[in-house]
Design an enzyme around this catalytic site. Structure first.
Site, mmCIF file in Angstrom:
data_model
loop_
_atom_site.group_PDB
_atom_site.id
_atom_site.type_symbol
_atom_site.label_atom_id
_atom_site.label_comp_id
_atom_site.label_asym_id
_atom_site.label_seq_id
_atom_site.Cartn_x
_atom_site.Cartn_y
_atom_site.Cartn_z
ATOM 1 C CG ASN A 8 -1.658 1.268 1.435
ATOM 2 O OD1 ASN A 8 -1.774 2.072 0.503
ATOM 3 N ND2 ASN A 8 -2.189 1.475 2.631
ATOM 4 C CE LYS A 17 0.076 3.524 4.722
ATOM 5 N NZ LYS A 17 -0.024 3.712 6.151
ATOM 6 C CG HIS A 34 -5.757 1.974 4.963
ATOM 7 N ND1 HIS A 34 -5.365 2.942 5.853
ATOM 8 C CD2 HIS A 34 -4.738 1.098 4.869
ATOM 9 C CE1 HIS A 34 -4.140 2.661 6.274
ATOM 10 N NE2 HIS A 34 -3.728 1.547 5.697
ATOM 11 C CD GLU A 44 -3.046 5.638 6.570
ATOM 12 O OE1 GLU A 44 -2.992 5.701 5.326
ATOM 13 O OE2 GLU A 44 -2.125 5.135 7.263
ATOM 14 C CD GLU A 73 -3.574 -2.473 7.115
ATOM 15 O OE1 GLU A 73 -2.477 -2.719 6.629
ATOM 16 O OE2 GLU A 73 -4.181 -1.407 6.904
ATOM 17 N N GLY A 130 2.291 2.199 10.799
ATOM 18 C CA GLY A 130 3.255 3.286 10.673
ATOM 19 C C GLY A 130 3.879 3.717 11.984
ATOM 20 C CB SER A 189 5.054 -1.775 12.172
ATOM 21 O OG SER A 189 4.615 -0.436 12.355
#
Ligand code: PEP
Length: 251
Positions: free
Chosen positions: A9, A11, A96, A98, A167, A173, A213
């Protein structure tokens, strides 16, 4: 039996030129070796057409990171599932964290997006995961269960096309990875929730990826768990050698 999959991904990273170079590097590394998993890169919309032209779709799958919740029309700035499919992409990341956090995506928008993705022949990589507070207050299994259940309007045949990505938001991250045991426990929970609705055969055939991560140094331990069928990779997907290091965890 279900597939092992490593998906990147990207991003909102890389220019088109940088992205095409990275995609080619990954494609060439995959073509030169023998890999024991499917590999996919999910890239910004602007990159889909040039990246599709630069890679071999038999070696490396291509996906978008999102698609619109509407079919077509007056939605300035949006990109529809049929537009994504028309680039040659075969996958789309949906839900996702985000997107859920910054763009207010919820179960209703995600149901609509998933329907449109499937109708246009795209394979959704459907993301679920709890935030830190939910991990700490012990509600994480229920939270993730209700995110998965958002798709339970789908007919069995449609659900069987979904890839799930677990996730934990606190691991994305942040450098904090879920332990392999935490990942295994949640993946087993997700699989049992799917089995409860669609039966064991569909549950056993659903690929459930871990994201958060993941890197070459921890991928092998995570992927060794029986219900962890690969990874959705953010930061480590932006360099061909670290991404390939994760792909090679299946060798
Ligand atoms: C992601 O955002 O999908 C992700 C897993 O990111 P990272 O690998 O950087 O934690």
């Amino acid at each position: 039996m279900r597939k092992n999959i490593v998906a990147g991904n990207w991003k909102m990273n890389t220019t088109v030129q940088e992205g095409v170079a990275l995609a080619k590097e990954v494609n060439d590394a995959l073509a030169a070796g023998k890999n024991n998993c499917d590999v996919v890169i999910c890239v910004p919309f602007t990159h889909l057409v040039p990246v599709a032209g630069a890679i071999d779709s038999k070696v490396l799958g291509l996906g978008a990171e999102n698609c619109a919740q509407y079919d077509k029309g007056a939605y300035t700035g949006e990109v529809s599932a049929s537009m994504v499919a028309s680039t040659g992409a075969g996958y789309v990341i949906l839900g996702h964290s985000e997107r859920r956090q910054y763009y207010g995506e919820n179960n209703d928008t995600l149901k609509a997006k998933t329907r449109l993705a499937l109708d246009n022949g795209l394979t959704p990589i459907f993301c679920v995961g709890e935030v830190l507070e939910e991990r700490e207050n012990g509600s994480y299994n229920d939270v993730v269960q209700s995110q998965v259940e958002a798709l339970f309007d789908l007919a069995a045949e449609d659900f069987s096309k979904i890839i799930v990505a677990y996730e934990p938001v606190w691991a994305i991250g942040t450098g904090k990875t879920a332990t392999a045991e935490q990942a295994q426990d949640m993946h087993a929970h997700i699989r049992s929730v799917i089995a409860g609705k669609y039966g064991n055969e569909i549950a056993d055939n659903t690929s459930i990826l871990y994201g958060g991560s993941c890197k070459p140094s921890n991928a092998r331990e995570l992927f060794a768990k029986p219900d962890v069928d690969g990874g959705l990779i953010g930061g480590a997907a932006l360099k061909a050698d670290s991404f390939m290091g994760i792909v090679e965890a299946f060798n």
